[in-house]
Write a protein that holds these residues in place. Structure first.
Motif, PDB file in Angstrom:
ATOM      1  N   PRO A   9      -0.696   4.725 -14.165  1.00  0.00           N
ATOM      2  CA  PRO A   9       0.581   5.336 -14.568  1.00  0.00           C
ATOM      3  C   PRO A   9       1.783   4.462 -14.182  1.00  0.00           C
ATOM      4  CG  PRO A   9      -0.811   6.919 -13.390  1.00  0.00           C
ATOM      5  CD  PRO A   9      -1.471   5.582 -13.251  1.00  0.00           C
ATOM      6  N   THR A  10       2.862   4.615 -14.917  1.00  0.00           N
ATOM      7  CA  THR A  10       4.062   3.807 -14.658  1.00  0.00           C
ATOM      8  C   THR A  10       4.624   4.075 -13.269  1.00  0.00           C
ATOM      9  OG1 THR A  10       4.545   4.254 -16.968  1.00  0.00           O
ATOM     10  CG2 THR A  10       6.231   3.080 -15.750  1.00  0.00           C
ATOM     11  N   ARG A  11       4.652   5.353 -12.887  1.00  0.00           N
ATOM     12  CA  ARG A  11       5.100   5.695 -11.529  1.00  0.00           C
ATOM     13  C   ARG A  11       3.916   6.318 -10.796  1.00  0.00           C
ATOM     14  NH1 ARG A  11       9.851   7.136 -14.214  1.00  0.00           N
ATOM     15  NH2 ARG A  11      11.588   5.777 -13.679  1.00  0.00           N
ATOM     16  N   PRO A  12       3.052   5.468 -10.298  1.00  0.00           N
ATOM     17  CA  PRO A  12       1.791   5.999  -9.759  1.00  0.00           C
ATOM     18  C   PRO A  12       1.940   6.695  -8.418  1.00  0.00           C
ATOM     19  CG  PRO A  12       1.917   3.630  -9.439  1.00  0.00           C
ATOM     20  CD  PRO A  12       3.138   4.014 -10.212  1.00  0.00           C
ATOM     21  N   THR A  13       1.110   7.705  -8.230  1.00  0.00           N
ATOM     22  CA  THR A  13       0.896   8.308  -6.919  1.00  0.00           C
ATOM     23  C   THR A  13      -0.614   8.235  -6.694  1.00  0.00           C
ATOM     24  OG1 THR A  13       0.509  10.493  -7.835  1.00  0.00           O
ATOM     25  CG2 THR A  13       2.794   9.961  -7.254  1.00  0.00           C
ATOM     26  N   LEU A  14      -1.055   8.438  -5.455  1.00  0.00           N
ATOM     27  CA  LEU A  14      -2.503   8.389  -5.211  1.00  0.00           C
ATOM     28  C   LEU A  14      -3.225   9.408  -6.086  1.00  0.00           C
ATOM     29  CD1 LEU A  14      -2.742   7.895  -1.340  1.00  0.00           C
ATOM     30  CD2 LEU A  14      -3.403   6.268  -3.126  1.00  0.00           C
ATOM     31  N   SER A  15      -2.615  10.566  -6.231  1.00  0.00           N
ATOM     32  CA  SER A  15      -3.256  11.609  -7.009  1.00  0.00           C
ATOM     33  C   SER A  15      -3.320  11.251  -8.497  1.00  0.00           C
ATOM     34  CB  SER A  15      -2.459  12.899  -6.772  1.00  0.00           C
ATOM     35  OG  SER A  15      -2.763  13.829  -7.723  1.00  0.00           O
ATOM     36  N   MET A  72       3.620  -1.946 -10.462  1.00  0.00           N
ATOM     37  CA  MET A  72       2.576  -2.287  -9.489  1.00  0.00           C
ATOM     38  C   MET A  72       2.333  -3.792  -9.445  1.00  0.00           C
ATOM     39  SD  MET A  72       1.032   0.084  -7.746  1.00  0.00           S
ATOM     40  CE  MET A  72       2.588   0.873  -7.391  1.00  0.00           C
ATOM     41  N   PRO A  73       2.091  -4.358  -8.279  1.00  0.00           N
ATOM     42  CA  PRO A  73       1.847  -5.793  -8.189  1.00  0.00           C
ATOM     43  C   PRO A  73       0.538  -6.172  -8.847  1.00  0.00           C
ATOM     44  CG  PRO A  73       1.389  -4.709  -6.111  1.00  0.00           C
ATOM     45  CD  PRO A  73       1.976  -3.678  -7.006  1.00  0.00           C
ATOM     46  N   ARG A  74       0.514  -7.356  -9.453  1.00  0.00           N
ATOM     47  CA  ARG A  74      -0.725  -7.813 -10.062  1.00  0.00           C
ATOM     48  C   ARG A  74      -1.196  -9.113  -9.448  1.00  0.00           C
ATOM     49  NH1 ARG A  74      -0.980  -6.104 -16.343  1.00  0.00           N
ATOM     50  NH2 ARG A  74      -0.049  -4.056 -16.095  1.00  0.00           N
ATOM     51  N   ALA A  75      -0.654  -9.434  -8.256  1.00  0.00           N
ATOM     52  CA  ALA A  75      -1.025 -10.682  -7.605  1.00  0.00           C
ATOM     53  C   ALA A  75      -2.517 -10.726  -7.353  1.00  0.00           C
ATOM     54  CB  ALA A  75      -0.286 -10.811  -6.282  1.00  0.00           C
ATOM     55  N   ASN A  76      -3.123 -11.861  -7.564  1.00  0.00           N
ATOM     56  CA  ASN A  76      -4.538 -12.106  -7.281  1.00  0.00           C
ATOM     57  C   ASN A  76      -5.482 -11.221  -8.096  1.00  0.00           C
ATOM     58  OD1 ASN A  76      -3.784 -13.909  -5.264  1.00  0.00           O
ATOM     59  ND2 ASN A  76      -3.510 -12.209  -3.827  1.00  0.00           N
ATOM     60  N   SER A  77      -4.982 -10.578  -9.090  1.00  0.00           N
ATOM     61  CA  SER A  77      -5.888  -9.690  -9.812  1.00  0.00           C
ATOM     62  C   SER A  77      -6.241 -10.277 -11.167  1.00  0.00           C
ATOM     63  CB  SER A  77      -5.245  -8.337 -10.008  1.00  0.00           C
ATOM     64  OG  SER A  77      -4.255  -8.434 -10.987  1.00  0.00           O
ATOM     65  N   SER A  78      -7.255  -9.747 -11.757  1.00  0.00           N
ATOM     66  CA  SER A  78      -7.687 -10.201 -13.067  1.00  0.00           C
ATOM     67  C   SER A  78      -6.816  -9.560 -14.136  1.00  0.00           C
ATOM     68  CB  SER A  78      -9.121  -9.757 -13.276  1.00  0.00           C
ATOM     69  OG  SER A  78      -9.108  -8.347 -13.366  1.00  0.00           O
ATOM     70  N   GLU A  85      -4.124   1.138  -4.806  1.00  0.00           N
ATOM     71  CA  GLU A  85      -4.292   1.937  -3.575  1.00  0.00           C
ATOM     72  C   GLU A  85      -3.580   1.254  -2.402  1.00  0.00           C
ATOM     73  OE1 GLU A  85      -8.688   1.982  -4.036  1.00  0.00           O
ATOM     74  OE2 GLU A  85      -8.542   4.091  -3.499  1.00  0.00           O
ATOM     75  N   ILE A  86      -3.769  -0.042  -2.272  1.00  0.00           N
ATOM     76  CA  ILE A  86      -3.141  -0.788  -1.168  1.00  0.00           C
ATOM     77  C   ILE A  86      -1.612  -0.727  -1.297  1.00  0.00           C
ATOM     78  CG2 ILE A  86      -2.826  -3.094  -0.158  1.00  0.00           C
ATOM     79  CD1 ILE A  86      -5.791  -3.659  -0.980  1.00  0.00           C
ATOM     80  N   ALA A  87      -1.118  -0.900  -2.532  1.00  0.00           N
ATOM     81  CA  ALA A  87       0.336  -0.890  -2.748  1.00  0.00           C
ATOM     82  C   ALA A  87       0.935   0.475  -2.410  1.00  0.00           C
ATOM     83  CB  ALA A  87       0.648  -1.275  -4.191  1.00  0.00           C
ATOM     84  N   LEU A  88       0.208   1.545  -2.674  1.00  0.00           N
ATOM     85  CA  LEU A  88       0.734   2.888  -2.409  1.00  0.00           C
ATOM     86  C   LEU A  88       0.636   3.274  -0.931  1.00  0.00           C
ATOM     87  CD1 LEU A  88      -0.678   4.735  -5.545  1.00  0.00           C
ATOM     88  CD2 LEU A  88       1.728   4.243  -5.055  1.00  0.00           C
ATOM     89  N   VAL A  89      -0.456   2.892  -0.293  1.00  0.00           N
ATOM     90  CA  VAL A  89      -0.651   3.282   1.115  1.00  0.00           C
ATOM     91  C   VAL A  89       0.134   2.351   2.052  1.00  0.00           C
ATOM     92  CG1 VAL A  89      -2.385   3.576   2.952  1.00  0.00           C
ATOM     93  CG2 VAL A  89      -2.905   4.328   0.628  1.00  0.00           C
ATOM     94  N   LYS A  90       0.239   1.075   1.676  1.00  0.00           N
ATOM     95  CA  LYS A  90       0.932   0.075   2.503  1.00  0.00           C
ATOM     96  C   LYS A  90       0.412   0.080   3.945  1.00  0.00           C
ATOM     97  CE  LYS A  90       5.287   0.345  -0.053  1.00  0.00           C
ATOM     98  NZ  LYS A  90       4.986   1.566  -0.842  1.00  0.00           N
ATOM     99  N   PRO A  91      -0.856  -0.157   4.142  1.00  0.00           N
ATOM    100  CA  PRO A  91      -1.406  -0.105   5.505  1.00  0.00           C
ATOM    101  C   PRO A  91      -0.953  -1.286   6.347  1.00  0.00           C
ATOM    102  CG  PRO A  91      -3.042  -0.974   4.007  1.00  0.00           C
ATOM    103  CD  PRO A  91      -1.866  -0.587   3.163  1.00  0.00           C
ATOM    104  N   GLN A  92      -0.977  -1.068   7.638  1.00  0.00           N
ATOM    105  CA  GLN A  92      -0.687  -2.172   8.575  1.00  0.00           C
ATOM    106  C   GLN A  92      -1.888  -3.128   8.627  1.00  0.00           C
ATOM    107  OE1 GLN A  92      -0.025  -0.616  12.486  1.00  0.00           O
ATOM    108  NE2 GLN A  92       0.298  -2.621  13.398  1.00  0.00           N
ATOM    109  N   VAL A  93      -3.074  -2.550   8.582  1.00  0.00           N
ATOM    110  CA  VAL A  93      -4.297  -3.369   8.624  1.00  0.00           C
ATOM    111  C   VAL A  93      -5.258  -2.886   7.537  1.00  0.00           C
ATOM    112  CG1 VAL A  93      -6.223  -4.202  10.039  1.00  0.00           C
ATOM    113  CG2 VAL A  93      -4.090  -3.536  11.148  1.00  0.00           C
ATOM    114  N   ILE A  94      -5.850  -3.837   6.808  1.00  0.00           N
ATOM    115  CA  ILE A  94      -6.960  -3.518   5.903  1.00  0.00           C
ATOM    116  C   ILE A  94      -8.228  -3.991   6.592  1.00  0.00           C
ATOM    117  CG2 ILE A  94      -7.998  -3.951   3.647  1.00  0.00           C
ATOM    118  CD1 ILE A  94      -5.203  -4.611   2.584  1.00  0.00           C
ATOM    119  N   VAL A  95      -9.217  -3.135   6.655  1.00  0.00           N
ATOM    120  CA  VAL A  95     -10.489  -3.527   7.261  1.00  0.00           C
ATOM    121  C   VAL A  95     -11.553  -3.612   6.174  1.00  0.00           C
ATOM    122  CG1 VAL A  95     -12.260  -2.970   8.961  1.00  0.00           C
ATOM    123  CG2 VAL A  95      -9.871  -2.435   9.438  1.00  0.00           C
TER     124      VAL A  95
END
Ligand code: SF4
Length: 212
Positions: free
Chosen positions: A16-22, A1-7, A132-142
């Motif tokens: 989890p190593t291979r995460p799913t939303l669930s 999972m990406p850790r950019a901009n995170s603490s 969540e963002i990495a898994l969903v890969k949305p076109q737009v975040i609001v």
């Protein structure tokens, strides 16, 4: 999972190593990466379509969300649903979550009153949102409201000045910010409330045109 901009939040260790939303949602139930788990009834993780092209981010769960364990199901969530319908966006095709996953509150009589999360709590909870963002890969975040907008677009961002703009981001092709539905409910009178609701629906209509 990406850790950019995170603490360096301890929450990363729970993902989890291979995460799913669930699986990530299940892992978040045991999160103790900040002290808010002591205040909230339960972790309120995001919810929605794995293939959503729009991901909405609010500040934190409210009283009703905390009790039900689901995001955007209280009075603000109902206003949100109605505004989405008016804008022609199917909520089932979206994903909704919050910057912070536990309800922060303070007592006022018998009521639990919302208290804004601080920067330490927002940073501690960031791994869940980034995942969540990495898994969903949305076109737009609001981003809904100032807390979410500043968490996603930086502390200088002002919703009052830049609401409804599509801003390129490393998190998604575009991030857009508007007000949080709860701020519409807090309007001082009915006329202001109706005006603010129309402006909110206009922002969602702009979004609808981009994601179609
Ligand atoms: S608010 Fe976020 S970081 Fe803090 S305990 Fe809850 S899930 Fe973990």
């Amino acid at each position: 999972m990406p850790r950019a901009n995170s603490s360096e939040s301890k929450a990363w260790d729970l993902i989890p190593t291979r995460p799913t939303l669930s699986s990530v949602k299940t892992a978040a139930t045991g999160c103790r990466a900040c002290d808010l788990w002591k205040k909230g009834t339960q972790t309120v993780f995001g919810e929605g379509s794995r293939r959503a092209n729009v991901l909405f981010v609010g500040e934190q769960p409210g009283n009703e969300e905390d009790l039900k364990g689901k995001p955007f199901v209280g009075p603000a969530g109902r206003l949100f649903d109605n505004a989405m319908e008016a804008a022609g966006i199917d909520r089932k095709q979206t994903y909704v979550t919050n910057v912070v996953k536990h309800f922060k509150w303070e007592p006022r009589g018998k009521r639990r009153i919302h208290k804004k999360p601080n920067s330490t709590e927002i940073a501690a909870c960031r791994p869940w949102l980034e995942t969540e963002i990495a898994l969903v890969k949305p076109q737009v975040i609001v981003a809904l409201g100032a807390t979410a907008a500043q968490a996603l677009l930086g502390p200088q961002f002002r919703v009052t000045k830049q609401r409804g703009e599509f801003i390129p981001s490393t998190l998604a092709p575009y991030v857009m910010a508007t007000v949080h539905p709860s701020s519409i409910l807090r309007a001082p009178d009915d006329e202001t409330r109706q005006l603010e609701l129309r402006r909110f629906i206009d922002d969602l209509k702009k979004l609808a045109r981009v994601i179609k």
